[in-house]
Design an enzyme around this catalytic site. Structure first.
Site, mmCIF file in Angstrom:
data_model
loop_
_atom_site.group_PDB
_atom_site.id
_atom_site.type_symbol
_atom_site.label_atom_id
_atom_site.label_comp_id
_atom_site.label_asym_id
_atom_site.label_seq_id
_atom_site.Cartn_x
_atom_site.Cartn_y
_atom_site.Cartn_z
ATOM 1 N N SER A 17 -26.060 36.515 -22.952
ATOM 2 C CA SER A 17 -25.669 37.516 -21.969
ATOM 3 C C SER A 17 -24.174 37.338 -21.711
ATOM 4 O O SER A 17 -23.387 37.398 -22.641
ATOM 5 C CB SER A 17 -26.510 37.378 -20.698
ATOM 6 O OG SER A 17 -26.294 38.464 -19.826
ATOM 7 N N THR A 18 -23.787 37.059 -20.481
ATOM 8 C CA THR A 18 -22.377 36.929 -20.130
ATOM 9 C C THR A 18 -21.687 35.888 -21.014
ATOM 10 O O THR A 18 -22.116 34.741 -21.068
ATOM 11 C CB THR A 18 -22.233 36.523 -18.647
ATOM 12 O OG1 THR A 18 -22.994 37.421 -17.853
ATOM 13 C CG2 THR A 18 -20.783 36.534 -18.219
ATOM 14 N N HIS A 21 -27.575 40.928 -24.141
ATOM 15 C CA HIS A 21 -27.678 41.872 -23.031
ATOM 16 C C HIS A 21 -26.503 42.834 -23.068
ATOM 17 O O HIS A 21 -25.381 42.470 -22.728
ATOM 18 C CB HIS A 21 -27.699 41.137 -21.687
ATOM 19 C CG HIS A 21 -28.922 40.309 -21.484
ATOM 20 N ND1 HIS A 21 -28.949 39.268 -20.597
ATOM 21 C CD2 HIS A 21 -30.154 40.364 -22.035
ATOM 22 C CE1 HIS A 21 -30.160 38.714 -20.608
ATOM 23 N NE2 HIS A 21 -30.903 39.367 -21.478
ATOM 24 N N MET A 40 -26.188 34.659 -17.518
ATOM 25 C CA MET A 40 -26.745 34.494 -16.177
ATOM 26 C C MET A 40 -28.253 34.694 -16.199
ATOM 27 O O MET A 40 -28.760 35.456 -17.019
ATOM 28 C CB MET A 40 -26.138 35.519 -15.214
ATOM 29 C CG MET A 40 -24.695 35.258 -14.903
ATOM 30 S SD MET A 40 -24.082 36.339 -13.594
ATOM 31 C CE MET A 40 -23.762 37.824 -14.517
ATOM 32 N N ASP A 82 -33.596 34.866 -18.367
ATOM 33 C CA ASP A 82 -34.148 35.541 -19.537
ATOM 34 C C ASP A 82 -34.025 34.635 -20.760
ATOM 35 O O ASP A 82 -32.967 34.078 -21.021
ATOM 36 C CB ASP A 82 -33.435 36.871 -19.790
ATOM 37 C CG ASP A 82 -34.099 37.693 -20.881
ATOM 38 O OD1 ASP A 82 -35.335 37.582 -21.048
ATOM 39 O OD2 ASP A 82 -33.393 38.444 -21.560
#
Length: 191
Positions: free
Chosen positions: A2-3, A28, A121, A124
Site C-alpha cells: 500500500s503506502t 492498493h 497502512m 490488509d
C-alpha cells in the site's frame, strides 16, 4: 503493498530474475492507476508486466497486477494457474485486497508459493499471509526500517504470518532462495 508500495515494488521486481514462476501483485490503487503502473514497470524493467485479465493463464516470467477496484485471485484451471478477477466489495477495507489474493494463493499453490507483504497502512494481507504460511508457503515481510509505513508487515508479523523479515534490498534474494527450494518444501514432513 500500500503506502510506499509503488517504489518498493519497482525495487523488488528489479532484483528478481525474469525466469521466476509468475508474480502476482495487489497494490492498493484506484481504478485506472494500476494499468499505468503496470505499463511503467514494463517499460522500466523490460519484463512481461501487465494489469491482470480474468482467466489469464499464469506462466513463468509474468508479473500481473490486480486492477484497481477488482479483487484478483489465483485458481487452478486444469493443470494451470489462472487469474480470476472478482467483485468490487471491499475486504479489510480495500479493493483490491491483499487478503483475497494471498488466501487464493494458499489454496491454489500452497507450499509452492512465496508470499511477501510490503509497506502499507492497516492490516490488509495479514490474515491471507497467515493462510499461506499455514499451507506451507514461504512468507516474508519487509523490515520496519525500510518501510514507508510499517503497518501491514507489522500486523502480519504480530499474527504469526511472517516467517522471515528483511530489508527491502534483501527480499529479492530470499524470494529466489525460497523459489528454488519450493519442491523440497512441498515434500517436507508437516507441509
Amino acid at each position: 503493498a500500500s503506502t510506499g508500495g509503488v517504489d518498493a515494488l519497482a525495487e523488488l521486481l528489479e532484483g528478481l530474475p525474469h525466469d521466476l514462476p509468475p508474480v502476482v501483485i495487489t497494490q492498493h490503487m484506484p481504478e485506472g492507476y494500476t494499468d499505468r503502473f503496470a505499463r511503467r514497470l514494463r517499460d522500466k524493467l523490460g519484463r512481461d508486466v501487465a494489469e491482470a485479465r480474468d482467466a489469464e493463464p499464469l506462466n513463468s516470467g509474468m508479473v500481473r497486477i490486480a486492477p484497481g477496484s477488482r479483487h484478483m485471485e489465483v485458481q487452478i484451471g486444469g493443470r494451470r494457474l489462472l487469474t480470476r478477477l472478482g467483485d468490487s466489495t471491499p475486504v479489510t477495507g480495500h479493493c483490491p485486497s491483499v487478503d483475497v489474493l494471498f488466501g487464493s494463493v494458499a489454496r491454489a499453490a500452497g507450499p509452492g508459493a512465496v508470499g511477501v507483504i510490503l509497506t502499507g497502512m492497516g492490516r490488509d494481507g495479514a490474515a491471507g499471509l497467515r493462510a499461506m504460511r499455514g499451507a506451507g508457503a514461504a512468507t516474508l515481510g519487509q523490515s520496519e526500517r525500510t518501510c514507508v509505513v510499517y503497518g501491514m508487515p507489522r500486523a502480519a508479523r504480530e499474527l504469526g504470518a511472517v516467517e522471515e523479515e528483511h530489508d527491502l534490498d534483501r527480499l529479492a534474494a530470499r524470494i529466489c532462495d525460497f523459489a528454488r527450494s519450493a519442491p523440497s518444501r512441498r515434500a517436507a514432513p508437516g507441509n
